[in-house]
Design a protein around this motif. Structure first.
Motif, short mmCIF file in Angstrom:
data_model
loop_
_atom_site.label_atom_id
_atom_site.label_comp_id
_atom_site.label_asym_id
_atom_site.label_seq_id
_atom_site.Cartn_x
_atom_site.Cartn_y
_atom_site.Cartn_z
N LYS A 156 0.77 -1.29 0.17
CA LYS A 156 0.08 -0.20 0.03
C LYS A 156 0.76 1.18 0.12
O LYS A 156 0.51 2.14 -0.53
CB LYS A 156 -0.91 0.11 1.27
CG LYS A 156 -2.12 -1.10 1.03
CD LYS A 156 -3.23 -0.70 2.01
CE LYS A 156 -4.16 -1.74 1.73
NZ LYS A 156 -5.29 -1.50 2.88
N GLU A 213 -9.64 7.71 -6.71
CA GLU A 213 -10.34 6.54 -6.29
C GLU A 213 -9.34 5.49 -5.66
O GLU A 213 -9.60 4.93 -4.72
CB GLU A 213 -11.34 5.86 -7.20
CG GLU A 213 -12.66 6.76 -7.57
CD GLU A 213 -13.43 6.06 -8.70
OE1 GLU A 213 -13.35 4.59 -8.97
OE2 GLU A 213 -14.37 6.70 -9.37
N ASN A 214 -8.38 5.16 -6.34
CA ASN A 214 -7.31 4.15 -6.14
C ASN A 214 -6.45 4.93 -4.90
O ASN A 214 -6.11 3.99 -4.23
CB ASN A 214 -6.56 3.94 -7.32
CG ASN A 214 -7.37 3.24 -8.35
OD1 ASN A 214 -8.17 2.38 -8.16
ND2 ASN A 214 -6.99 3.40 -9.65
N LYS A 228 -8.35 4.04 -1.95
CA LYS A 228 -8.18 2.75 -1.45
C LYS A 228 -6.82 2.29 -0.80
O LYS A 228 -6.83 1.34 0.08
CB LYS A 228 -8.40 1.83 -2.70
CG LYS A 228 -9.78 1.72 -3.34
CD LYS A 228 -9.84 0.94 -4.59
CE LYS A 228 -11.20 1.32 -5.37
NZ LYS A 228 -11.16 0.43 -6.86
#
Length: 235
Positions: A207, A229-230, A233
């Motif tokens: 991540k 958006e990613n 996440k």
């Protein structure tokens, strides 16, 4: 659709060889008769296209192919006609026949790559995109190669392709990303590559690296909806 294509693919080699054998059995025409029949079929093919009669256009192309098996332009026209009609399985099979004869036919590679991808045969689409990039140096083909490598979980290859794309992408290059059923967002190619790099890291549960890549993508193209958006996440 994928299952249908795979069934067709199983018969591909045998059908290609049998088609070649069948061509040998066609009666030989004298040059004058052959040229006259070609002229008639070419005229009817053009008329069929003019009147949007794609079925007739395909029929005339089949006649021309049978009579002129050495002339790849009729096969190319048939593959394009299937592709434009949305018959991607047929388009792919014809394109692959062309590539059996000339594996550097750029038009056939493009149709084979996109059609195979649409059919879900990603492992077969990938070599076509890779060949396209090697032949043309087109960064879109490199992006598609990287994306399919990612989709097939070939992460090391995907990262290598992405790094090449980040290095080679031109400032004015764009790629379309769907943001709804009717809308597409044009995104900077380098930003798209960095976004894909983030997805590769995210898929491997890295991540921190993913967050860096998505952030860099947004620094280049702040309006990139997918990267936003990613990034969320990855937090």
């Amino acid at each position: 659709m994928k299952r249908v294509f795979l069934m067709l693919l199983l018969a591909f080699s045998a059908s290609y060889l049998s088609a070649q054998t069948a061509t040998d059995s066609i009666p030989k025409l004298d040059p004058k008769t052959k040229n006259a029949l070609n002229a008639i079929d070419q005229f009817n093919y053009q008329m069929a296209l003019r009147y949007n009669d794609r079925a007739m256009a395909k029929t005339k192309l089949y006649d021309l192919i049978a009579r002129n098996p050495e002339n790849m332009r009729y096969m190319e026209a048939l593959s394009s006609l299937y592709f434009e009609s949305g018959q991607v399985a047929s388009a792919a099979l014809v394109a692959m026949d062309i590539l059996q004869v000339n594996d550097k036919n750029v038009g056939a590679l493009e149709i084979a790559a996109y059609s195979l991808e649409q059919l879900g045969a990603l492992d077969r689409a990938l070599p076509q995109y890779e060949s396209l990039y090697l032949l043309t140096g087109d960064n879109y083909s490199l992006y598609k190669s990287a994306y399919l490598q990612y989709a097939l979980k070939r992460y090391e290859e995907a990262i290598n392709s992405v790094n090449m794309l980040v290095k080679n992408a031109k400032a004015d290059e764009k790629i379309g990303f769907p943001i709804s059923e009717t809308e597409t967002q044009e995104v900077d190619m380098k930003a798209a590559a960095l976004n894909l790099k983030g997805l590769i890291y995210l898929d491997q549960n890295s991540k921190a690296e993913a967050k860096v890549a998505f952030t860099e993508a947004l620094q280049i193209d702040p309006n990139f909806a997918g990267a936003k958006e990613n990034l969320a996440k990855s937090n």
